[in-house]
Scaffold this active site. Structure first.
Site, PDB file in Angstrom:
ATOM      1  N   TRP A  34       0.830  -1.221   0.000  1.00  0.00           N
ATOM      2  CA  TRP A  34       0.000   0.000   0.000  1.00  0.00           C
ATOM      3  C   TRP A  34       0.859   1.264   0.000  1.00  0.00           C
ATOM      4  O   TRP A  34       1.896   1.306   0.673  1.00  0.00           O
ATOM      5  CB  TRP A  34      -0.846  -0.021   1.279  1.00  0.00           C
ATOM      6  CG  TRP A  34      -1.473   1.281   1.648  1.00  0.00           C
ATOM      7  CD1 TRP A  34      -0.879   2.318   2.308  1.00  0.00           C
ATOM      8  CD2 TRP A  34      -2.816   1.692   1.383  1.00  0.00           C
ATOM      9  NE1 TRP A  34      -1.779   3.340   2.469  1.00  0.00           N
ATOM     10  CE2 TRP A  34      -2.973   2.978   1.914  1.00  0.00           C
ATOM     11  CE3 TRP A  34      -3.921   1.079   0.747  1.00  0.00           C
ATOM     12  CZ2 TRP A  34      -4.179   3.684   1.836  1.00  0.00           C
ATOM     13  CZ3 TRP A  34      -5.117   1.787   0.675  1.00  0.00           C
ATOM     14  CH2 TRP A  34      -5.239   3.077   1.214  1.00  0.00           C
ATOM     15  N   ASN A  36       0.167   5.794   0.327  1.00  0.00           N
ATOM     16  CA  ASN A  36      -0.701   6.976   0.238  1.00  0.00           C
ATOM     17  C   ASN A  36       0.154   8.227   0.053  1.00  0.00           C
ATOM     18  O   ASN A  36       0.917   8.276  -0.933  1.00  0.00           O
ATOM     19  CB  ASN A  36      -1.762   7.033   1.343  1.00  0.00           C
ATOM     20  CG  ASN A  36      -1.298   6.930   2.773  1.00  0.00           C
ATOM     21  OD1 ASN A  36      -0.954   5.871   3.229  1.00  0.00           O
ATOM     22  ND2 ASN A  36      -1.288   8.027   3.497  1.00  0.00           N
ATOM     23  N   ASP A  37       0.089   9.204   0.916  1.00  0.00           N
ATOM     24  CA  ASP A  37       0.647  10.541   0.633  1.00  0.00           C
ATOM     25  C   ASP A  37       2.092  10.559   0.104  1.00  0.00           C
ATOM     26  O   ASP A  37       2.955   9.852   0.632  1.00  0.00           O
ATOM     27  CB  ASP A  37       0.738  11.381   1.923  1.00  0.00           C
ATOM     28  CG  ASP A  37      -0.502  11.372   2.740  1.00  0.00           C
ATOM     29  OD1 ASP A  37      -1.487  10.748   2.354  1.00  0.00           O
ATOM     30  OD2 ASP A  37      -0.476  11.996   3.816  1.00  0.00           O
ATOM     31  N   GLN A  53       4.085   7.522   1.981  1.00  0.00           N
ATOM     32  CA  GLN A  53       3.521   6.688   3.037  1.00  0.00           C
ATOM     33  C   GLN A  53       3.355   5.276   2.470  1.00  0.00           C
ATOM     34  O   GLN A  53       2.740   5.101   1.397  1.00  0.00           O
ATOM     35  CB  GLN A  53       2.159   7.252   3.470  1.00  0.00           C
ATOM     36  CG  GLN A  53       2.250   8.575   4.202  1.00  0.00           C
ATOM     37  CD  GLN A  53       2.746   8.380   5.622  1.00  0.00           C
ATOM     38  OE1 GLN A  53       1.990   8.008   6.496  1.00  0.00           O
ATOM     39  NE2 GLN A  53       4.033   8.625   5.845  1.00  0.00           N
ATOM     40  N   TRP A  61      -3.996   0.100   4.366  1.00  0.00           N
ATOM     41  CA  TRP A  61      -3.226   0.986   5.230  1.00  0.00           C
ATOM     42  C   TRP A  61      -2.812   0.230   6.499  1.00  0.00           C
ATOM     43  O   TRP A  61      -3.605  -0.514   7.065  1.00  0.00           O
ATOM     44  CB  TRP A  61      -4.089   2.198   5.578  1.00  0.00           C
ATOM     45  CG  TRP A  61      -3.365   3.303   6.259  1.00  0.00           C
ATOM     46  CD1 TRP A  61      -2.665   4.305   5.671  1.00  0.00           C
ATOM     47  CD2 TRP A  61      -3.295   3.531   7.672  1.00  0.00           C
ATOM     48  NE1 TRP A  61      -2.157   5.140   6.631  1.00  0.00           N
ATOM     49  CE2 TRP A  61      -2.528   4.693   7.863  1.00  0.00           C
ATOM     50  CE3 TRP A  61      -3.789   2.875   8.793  1.00  0.00           C
ATOM     51  CZ2 TRP A  61      -2.249   5.215   9.124  1.00  0.00           C
ATOM     52  CZ3 TRP A  61      -3.522   3.386  10.052  1.00  0.00           C
ATOM     53  CH2 TRP A  61      -2.754   4.549  10.204  1.00  0.00           C
ATOM     54  N   PHE A  96       4.453   8.885  10.083  1.00  0.00           N
ATOM     55  CA  PHE A  96       3.445   9.556   9.268  1.00  0.00           C
ATOM     56  C   PHE A  96       4.095  10.627   8.382  1.00  0.00           C
ATOM     57  O   PHE A  96       5.300  10.850   8.414  1.00  0.00           O
ATOM     58  CB  PHE A  96       2.372  10.171  10.181  1.00  0.00           C
ATOM     59  CG  PHE A  96       1.257   9.222  10.545  1.00  0.00           C
ATOM     60  CD1 PHE A  96       1.400   7.842  10.436  1.00  0.00           C
ATOM     61  CD2 PHE A  96       0.041   9.712  10.999  1.00  0.00           C
ATOM     62  CE1 PHE A  96       0.358   6.970  10.773  1.00  0.00           C
ATOM     63  CE2 PHE A  96      -1.014   8.864  11.331  1.00  0.00           C
ATOM     64  CZ  PHE A  96      -0.856   7.499  11.215  1.00  0.00           C
ATOM     65  N   ARG A 160       0.000  16.761  13.074  1.00  0.00           N
ATOM     66  CA  ARG A 160       0.854  16.003  12.147  1.00  0.00           C
ATOM     67  C   ARG A 160       1.192  16.730  10.856  1.00  0.00           C
ATOM     68  O   ARG A 160       0.701  17.785  10.565  1.00  0.00           O
ATOM     69  CB  ARG A 160       0.184  14.668  11.821  1.00  0.00           C
ATOM     70  CG  ARG A 160      -1.193  14.742  11.212  1.00  0.00           C
ATOM     71  CD  ARG A 160      -1.718  13.320  10.978  1.00  0.00           C
ATOM     72  NE  ARG A 160      -3.063  13.301  10.449  1.00  0.00           N
ATOM     73  CZ  ARG A 160      -4.161  13.246  11.204  1.00  0.00           C
ATOM     74  NH1 ARG A 160      -4.069  13.216  12.504  1.00  0.00           N
ATOM     75  NH2 ARG A 160      -5.348  13.227  10.633  1.00  0.00           N
ATOM     76  N   GLU A 214      -4.905  18.458   7.143  1.00  0.00           N
ATOM     77  CA  GLU A 214      -3.750  17.583   6.998  1.00  0.00           C
ATOM     78  C   GLU A 214      -2.826  18.127   5.926  1.00  0.00           C
ATOM     79  O   GLU A 214      -3.253  18.810   4.994  1.00  0.00           O
ATOM     80  CB  GLU A 214      -4.217  16.178   6.575  1.00  0.00           C
ATOM     81  CG  GLU A 214      -5.093  15.499   7.604  1.00  0.00           C
ATOM     82  CD  GLU A 214      -5.452  14.069   7.208  1.00  0.00           C
ATOM     83  OE1 GLU A 214      -5.510  13.225   8.097  1.00  0.00           O
ATOM     84  OE2 GLU A 214      -5.681  13.800   6.018  1.00  0.00           O
TER      85      GLU A 214
HETATM   86  C1  FRU Z   1      -3.195  12.157   4.877  1.00  0.00           C
HETATM   87  C2  FRU Z   1      -2.778  11.420   6.140  1.00  0.00           C
HETATM   88  C3  FRU Z   1      -1.816  12.274   6.948  1.00  0.00           C
HETATM   89  C4  FRU Z   1      -1.061  11.255   7.743  1.00  0.00           C
HETATM   90  C5  FRU Z   1      -0.963  10.111   6.770  1.00  0.00           C
HETATM   91  C6  FRU Z   1      -1.000   8.749   7.427  1.00  0.00           C
HETATM   92  O1  FRU Z   1      -3.662  11.316   3.870  1.00  0.00           O
HETATM   93  O2  FRU Z   1      -3.919  11.071   6.898  1.00  0.00           O
HETATM   94  O3  FRU Z   1      -2.437  13.262   7.738  1.00  0.00           O
HETATM   95  O4  FRU Z   1       0.188  11.719   8.140  1.00  0.00           O
HETATM   96  O5  FRU Z   1      -2.047  10.235   5.882  1.00  0.00           O
HETATM   97  O6  FRU Z   1      -0.702   7.741   6.515  1.00  0.00           O
END
Ligand code: FRU
Length: 479
Positions: A34, A36-37, A53, A61, A96, A160, A214
């Site tokens: 997986w 993400n960001d 991420q 996740w 994170f 964060r 975020e």
């Molecule tokens: C945004 C988020 C961030 C966090 C991360 C966790 O998509 O929720 O705020 O740091 O993803 O994976």
């Protein structure tokens, strides 16, 4: 992102990795597992570095690691070993999102250490941490961690996504937080990246602008969660946008205009930017959305990043987003170049059956009789992804109700009629990115076609439209 319900890790099954029809051809994506960001965007010792991420052990996740790719040209990416692994007391449950800066030759990552406070994993305590590297590949967590050990008074444990930058003699850091359901951004200052002084809040939601902010950025504040939809705006679960304003660096006051969404498609979140040595401000975003279906999970991977995009501020005070110039390197050969054709009803280009295409199409909108017109991508027997301009409403529409497995929904956005409508489209195996009128409006969505690809179709309804030019390239498969 909601913290609960996200930790059911499905183990990657090797067998499911064999059939990979949605694996992207030229985007940064999960090597497996997986992502993400985008995190830690930086040009360091000549190379572009992108971290993200990453949960390497499942397609959902999980405890966040930082994955890592680098490139000399923003086009060809090489995967590097995982840069950050969670497990220290201050980042026990995840490393994170965060950012990167160069300090005295070292590549420094500033990220959020995430820890759950309860068994249900609904309460979090988040702190800010530092890791450094001399070669840009192997990272060592700093012995002073966490470098910001508790959230400020106007915040909470949701604290964060530090974004750090240099201004005159100091480092500045902003992070997102929330209190009483009001999303906000707080500011810190440091001379050594290790000891930080709190300077106060610099922006916050006016009530209807999200309960958590975020991934804020220093020249634009974005990614509020939980804005209620209003007409065509804010249709995604979480929004990504910006304020344009003035930052007073003596009293740390940020006065700004209204919130604008940055991309009007279904799948665009957690954008981060950096400045390169040509002075360009370049953005990458996560090309997905929390809680949407991700059919690629059955192939053993989940998540991708958008193409790199250059941001500029236009005279109307709005941000324009265009694909970086280097992406022309992806062009393998030109498949089609036509000019001045009248489209009446439908015209299908059966020669355009490649999965990886760049399309530039322009329509004359001055003398159109049609009610609407546009282009259909990945046309199959019953499937198609529709990009349509409604002349009466002056709206650009991305309709993926027939885009294949697991997705649906229409996104539409106001795009005032000018003499021409220019669409610059990047089509990949499971994504489409549409840049309209030189980045005035951008729409990014994942699509999951399943049928035999019969090509690309131009159409007009209830009258003709003049297509002034159509250029199409086959793109390199470097994924
Ligand atoms: C945004 C988020 C961030 C966090 C991360 C966790 O998509 O929720 O705020 O740091 O993803 O994976």
């Amino acid at each position: 992102m909601a913290l609960e319900n996200q930790q059911t890790n499905t183990k990657v099954d090797n067998e499911t990795q064999t059939a990979k029809r949605w694996r992207l051809g030229y985007h940064i994506m999960a090597p497996s597992g997986w992502i993400n960001d985008p995190n830690g965007l930086i040009q360091y010792k000549g190379n572009y570095h992108v971290f993200f991420q990453h949960y390497p052990y499942g397609v959902e996740w999980g405890p966040m690691h930082w994955g890592h790719v680098a490139s000399h040209d923003l086009v060809h990416w090489k995967y590097y070993p995982i840069a950050l692994v969670p497990g220290d007391t201050y980042d026990r449950d995840g490393c994170f999102s965060g950012s990167a800066v160069e300090d005295e030759g070292e590549l420094c990552l500033i990220y959020t250490g995430h820890r759950y406070l309860d068994k249900e994993k609904s309460l979090a305590d988040q702190v800010q941490c530092l890791a450094v590297s001399r070669d840009g590949i192997q990272f060592t967590k700093d012995s002073n961690n966490p470098v910001i050990a508790s959230y400020p008074e106007e915040g909470s444990g949701d604290f964060r996504d530090p974004k750090v930058w240099r201004h005159n003699d100091f480092w500045y850091l902003i992070a997102g937080t929330t209190k009483n359901h009001i999303g906000k951004v707080v500011l810190y200052r440091s001379s050594d990246l290790r000891t930080w002084t709190y300077l106060g809040g610099i922006a916050q939601s006016e009530g209807n602008q999200g309960y958590m902010w975020e991934c804020p950025d220093f020249f634009e504040l974005k990614s509020p969660q939980g804005i209620e939809p209003e007409d065509d705006c804010y249709q995604n679960l979480h929004q990504t946008g910006y304020f344009v304003g003035h930052f007073d660096d003596e009293c740390f006051d940020f006065s700004h205009g209204s919130f604008n969404e940055l991309d009007k498609g279904h799948d665009f979140y957690a954008v981060q930017t950096f400045q390169d040595d040509q002075g360009r401000r370049i953005a990458f975003a996560w090309m997905d959305m929390w809680e949407s279906l991700m059919p690629e999970q059955e192939e053993g991977w989940a998540g991708a990043l958008t193409l790199p995009r250059e941001l500029t501020l236009a005279a109307d005070g709005k941000i324009r987003m265009t694909p970086v110039e280097e992406l022309k390197k992806l062009r393998k050969n030109k498949l089609l170049s036509v000019e001045n054709e009248y489209i009446s009803g439908e015209k299908t280009y059966h020669e355009l059956t490649d999965e990886l295409l760049e399309i530039e199409v322009e329509f004359d909108t001055t003398l159109v009789e049609a009610f609407d017109f546009g282009i259909n991508l990945r046309v199959g027997e019953t499937e198609e992804t529709v990009i349509r301009y409604d002349l009466k409403e002056e709206k650009l529409i991305l309709d993926r109700t027939k885009s294949g497995t697991g997705v649906g929904g229409v996104r539409q956005t106001a795009l005032p009629k000018s003499e021409r409508l220019r669409l610059h489209i990047y089509l990949d195996r499971s994504s489409v990115e549409v840049f309209a009128n030189d980045g005035e409006t951008v729409m990014t969505s994942r699509i999951y076609p399943t049928e035999k690809n019969e090509g690309v179709r131009l159409f007009s309804n209830e009258g003709d439209v003049r297509m002034t030019r159509l250029n199409v390239w086959r793109l390199e498969n470097i994924g």
